[in-house]
Design an enzyme around this catalytic site. Sequence first.
Site, short mmCIF file in Angstrom:
data_model
loop_
_atom_site.label_atom_id
_atom_site.label_comp_id
_atom_site.label_asym_id
_atom_site.label_seq_id
_atom_site.Cartn_x
_atom_site.Cartn_y
_atom_site.Cartn_z
N SER A 86 4.57 -1.03 4.05
CA SER A 86 4.76 -2.36 4.64
C SER A 86 4.99 -3.41 3.57
CB SER A 86 3.52 -2.75 5.46
OG SER A 86 3.39 -1.91 6.56
N GLU A 106 -5.25 9.49 17.48
CA GLU A 106 -5.71 10.88 17.56
C GLU A 106 -6.60 11.21 16.38
OE1 GLU A 106 -2.56 9.92 18.02
OE2 GLU A 106 -2.38 10.28 20.16
N GLN A 151 0.84 -1.20 0.00
CA GLN A 151 0.00 0.00 0.00
C GLN A 151 0.88 1.25 0.00
OE1 GLN A 151 -2.00 0.63 3.77
NE2 GLN A 151 -3.68 1.72 2.79
N GLY A 152 0.83 2.00 -1.06
CA GLY A 152 1.64 3.22 -1.16
C GLY A 152 0.83 4.47 -0.93
N TYR A 153 0.59 4.78 0.32
CA TYR A 153 -0.16 6.00 0.67
C TYR A 153 0.78 7.04 1.26
CZ TYR A 153 -4.92 3.99 0.33
OH TYR A 153 -6.11 3.46 -0.08
N SER A 154 1.36 6.68 2.43
CA SER A 154 2.10 7.68 3.21
C SER A 154 3.34 8.16 2.48
CB SER A 154 2.53 7.07 4.55
OG SER A 154 1.41 6.56 5.22
N GLU A 199 -9.35 -1.38 5.69
CA GLU A 199 -8.13 -1.54 6.45
C GLU A 199 -8.41 -1.49 7.95
OE1 GLU A 199 -5.10 1.36 5.59
OE2 GLU A 199 -3.64 0.34 6.88
C1 LIG Z 1 3.72 -0.45 11.45
C2 LIG Z 1 3.27 0.53 10.44
C3 LIG Z 1 2.93 0.11 9.16
C4 LIG Z 1 2.52 1.03 8.20
N1 LIG Z 1 2.24 0.57 6.95
C5 LIG Z 1 1.93 1.46 5.97
C6 LIG Z 1 1.72 1.04 4.63
O1 LIG Z 1 1.81 -0.14 4.33
N2 LIG Z 1 1.46 1.93 3.71
C7 LIG Z 1 1.34 3.27 3.99
O2 LIG Z 1 1.06 4.05 3.09
N3 LIG Z 1 1.54 3.71 5.25
C8 LIG Z 1 1.84 2.85 6.25
N4 LIG Z 1 2.05 3.29 7.53
C9 LIG Z 1 2.04 4.74 7.76
C10 LIG Z 1 0.91 5.25 8.62
O3 LIG Z 1 -0.30 5.25 7.92
C11 LIG Z 1 1.30 6.66 9.11
O4 LIG Z 1 2.43 6.52 9.93
C12 LIG Z 1 0.21 7.34 9.86
O5 LIG Z 1 -0.86 7.67 9.02
C13 LIG Z 1 0.70 8.58 10.59
O6 LIG Z 1 1.41 9.45 9.75
P1 LIG Z 1 2.86 9.99 10.18
O7 LIG Z 1 3.68 8.84 10.52
O8 LIG Z 1 3.31 10.94 9.15
O9 LIG Z 1 2.60 10.80 11.55
P2 LIG Z 1 2.06 12.30 11.67
O10 LIG Z 1 0.84 12.48 10.86
O11 LIG Z 1 3.17 13.26 11.47
O12 LIG Z 1 1.63 12.30 13.21
C14 LIG Z 1 2.53 12.56 14.30
C15 LIG Z 1 1.68 12.72 15.56
O13 LIG Z 1 0.81 13.85 15.40
C16 LIG Z 1 -0.53 13.48 15.62
N5 LIG Z 1 -1.41 14.24 14.77
C17 LIG Z 1 -1.30 14.47 13.43
N6 LIG Z 1 -2.35 15.14 12.97
C18 LIG Z 1 -3.16 15.40 14.04
C19 LIG Z 1 -4.40 16.04 14.23
N7 LIG Z 1 -5.06 16.60 13.20
N8 LIG Z 1 -4.93 16.07 15.48
C20 LIG Z 1 -4.28 15.50 16.52
N9 LIG Z 1 -3.11 14.87 16.41
C21 LIG Z 1 -2.56 14.80 15.18
C22 LIG Z 1 -0.58 12.01 15.27
O14 LIG Z 1 -1.67 11.35 15.87
C23 LIG Z 1 0.75 11.51 15.80
O15 LIG Z 1 0.64 11.27 17.17
C24 LIG Z 1 2.46 2.40 8.52
C25 LIG Z 1 2.79 2.82 9.80
C26 LIG Z 1 3.18 1.91 10.75
C27 LIG Z 1 3.54 2.42 12.12
#
Ligand SMILES: Cc1cc2nc3c(=O)[nH]c(=O)nc-3n(C[C@H](O)[C@H](O)[C@H](O)COP(=O)(O)OP(=O)(O)OC[C@H]3O[C@@H](n4cnc5c(N)ncnc54)[C@H](O)[C@@H]3O)c2cc1C
Lengths: 402, 380
Positions: A172, A387, A137-140, A255
């Site tokens: 992942s 959150e 899954q290529g989202y983030s 998901e």
């Molecule tokens: C084990 C694992 C597997 C993953 N697998 C995939 C995958 O296969 N494909 C993929 O695309 N992604 C994947 N992800 C990515 C995941 O979807 C993101 O890490 C997640 O959406 C959070 O984004 P970020 O890491 O940029 O954190 P950020 O968005 O930068 O968040 C940092 C902190 O700020 C808080 N925050 C951010 N915005 C707000 C708000 N509006 N209000 C309150 N708090 C807020 C968050 O809750 C968090 O605590 C994976 C992540 C993990 C940990």
Amino acid sequence: MGELEEFRKETEAWLDANCPPSMRWSETPGTNPALNDDLAWGGRKATYPNPEVKQWLDLMAEKGWTAPTWPQAYGGGGLSKAEAKILSEEMRRLRIKPPLVGFGLTMIGPLLLEYGSEEQKLRFLNEVCRGEIRWCQGYSEPDAGSDLASLRTRAILDGDEWVVNGQKVWTSYADLSDWMFCLVRTDPDVRKQEGITFLLFDMESPGVSVKPIELISGYSPFCETFLEDVRVPKDQVVGGVNNGWTMAKALLGHERSMISEAFHEREESNQLVDLADKYIGRDVHGRLADATIRDRIAQLTMNKACLDLTLRRSKEAAKQGQQPGPESSIFKYYATELNKDRTALALNVLGPQALGWEGDGFDAAELQATRSWLRARGNSIEGGTSEVQLNIIAKRVLGLPD
Amino acid sequence: MALVLNEDQQLFKNTAADFVKRESPVSRLRRLRDSGDQDGFSRELWGRMAELGWQSIIIPEAYGGLGMGYLDLACVLEECGRNLVPEPLISTLLLGANAVLLGGSEEQKSEILPRVAEGSMLLALAYHERGARYDCCRCETRAERGENGYTLQGEKVLVFDGMAADKLLVSARESGAANDRNGISLFLLDPNAAGVELSAQSTVDTRKAAVLRLSGVEVPAAALLGSSGEAGTVLSEVIDRATAGLCAEMLGSMQGASAMTLDYLKTREQFGVKIGSFQALKHRAVQMFVELELSRSAVLGACDAIDQGSEKTAELISVAKARCSDAAVLIAHEGIQMHGGIGMTDEHDIGFYAKRARACELTFGDAAYHRDRYARLQGF
Ligand SMILES: Cc1cc2nc3c(=O)[nH]c(=O)nc-3n(C[C@H](O)[C@H](O)[C@H](O)COP(=O)(O)OP(=O)(O)OC[C@H]3O[C@@H](n4cnc5c(N)ncnc54)[C@H](O)[C@@H]3O)c2cc1C
């Protein structure tokens, strides 16, 4: 005998006769390996150290039972809901492991069934069902996490192909996958949600490179994925150009329900009590000797009971044809927080034996407990952070103002 | 097994909701309090509840009831809880009538239950003694067997709605030590009998209870409810069922309090915006909602278990009471905090919810008590 009873009898007989011994969960509590071990994830890069894993996959795929309710034309079993329920009940009763797991079955498959073109369904779903391709899954992206809609990976149309440039992160199993479903920016000049497209491409396409990232748990399940002039045929867009946000939201629903399901009904006996018996023992009254730990185990077990009852309530409502109630919004949030609590409490039960990382003096279960605690921290990050879940519930369910 | 209400139950619940909304806004409770009402509830409204069949729900058809289940009763109790309805459903029905139903002889059931069902008899169960905390089998009140009956001696406290009751059910010990489950008997007692002294207690939630002093009270042999010395088991089961009922009431009250708080978050403005737009409050509001949904599942699970005669009934009742206790207190405290200064005033209704939440939490065992009980039941 009714038709369904007939089906149950045949199913049970077939499963029992065909399922190889190593594809059944052990009956002794605590001796089963972690959920992901010894399960088929499929794909071109898959290796099968245990040949029975592959044998079971092939046998089940032939019957269409890796995706029991999908139409037979797409490789599924074409079963009715009632039949599929019987199949899963019989598998559970006979302690049979799932023949195939992964994002193909739980995420992209359901999305294609709903939004894919006929060609896309015929082409991809059959391969998913047979476990021939594995998906990631290529989202983030580095600058687009919770605020996913701000993603910047750019796709520009050149003739019949999209040319994709950018970087994905936290992907992942990108290193083990054959195909990616991916969100890209196709129009930078409109509201950010409206210029996104959902694309599928082969990870072997020129310009795709993958670099594993090591997690705090020591494993490397996720990767950075770099995309440089990757050319993707036009017919690999799902749901229409600039309609990717709708696809993304539909898929996130799958998901999140997958993530909360994963924490449901896994434990049969109370593993924390089993652990506490081993590491703490009982007092003269037969109670766990550490009163605080005992109270925390009770609390956690009761929390789990409440979650299970809520899941059951939701399923019963669905069976009666009701829309998902407000309770369904809490599953992802509560199930992941609970799993974090559970893995953390396990370490307190183990005490100093939970200190191990590697080397002598720690058994496999102890080492695993420590790593599970670390891995579980990610449960409330992946698939939308806790959150963000709370924000969504506040807005959609409670109607609180922005 | 059913954790979702069927159509009949939903209809029943809607009717109860309409009735409560029309007849018993929270302001009625306030009026009862301010007027110093002795009973703390309305006998007239009690009569109309009987016309709706509420007192009959769990009474078997053989004794003039409807023979329905706890899921049905929970529908009514939840709606009552929503507006803090003070009528004595817990004391008369869940404690009193259940003691007769589970412990009484055929004759006693036939005499008492039809009158409860028609709303013409109020009961109170006098089992709790000072210092007993949540142990319903702790009993120092004595019953001495004589030639023609028994002599009762001792003191009970927190007899819910004890001042208003037409008949009291009193636990007293015939043999054994203070904490023994065996050796306790239940007696039917006329509140006007010689040697019975009742004095009024007002609890924090503006409800009424009584201290019952028994000084050499003579009761006939026929006053013994069921068999001699075996009331410990009956009492435990009665309290369990009353606990499930109380949880249903708490579930309703939590919704009443949450709705009030959510409404305030959407209307009160500070810094030029609605306070509900502040994320610090939003997340806490969702926390309340999560607790509420989990509580609902637990209450339905417990009531369904009673109806099904499940062997997990006691465990599920503990799950429900622990959850509801913690959730109700959380929602009460947050409710006051999110209302700011106005939440501290007697004028605002949120305080009524907070007080009732606490009273319910500390009745039939708080969360810690039920976690301990759950662990015991699960064998750890
Ligand atoms: C084990 C694992 C597997 C993953 N697998 C995939 C995958 O296969 N494909 C993929 O695309 N992604 C994947 N992800 C990515 C995941 O979807 C993101 O890490 C997640 O959406 C959070 O984004 P970020 O890491 O940029 O954190 P950020 O968005 O930068 O968040 C940092 C902190 O700020 C808080 N925050 C951010 N915005 C707000 C708000 N509006 N209000 C309150 N708090 C807020 C968050 O809750 C968090 O605590 C994976 C992540 C993990 C940990």
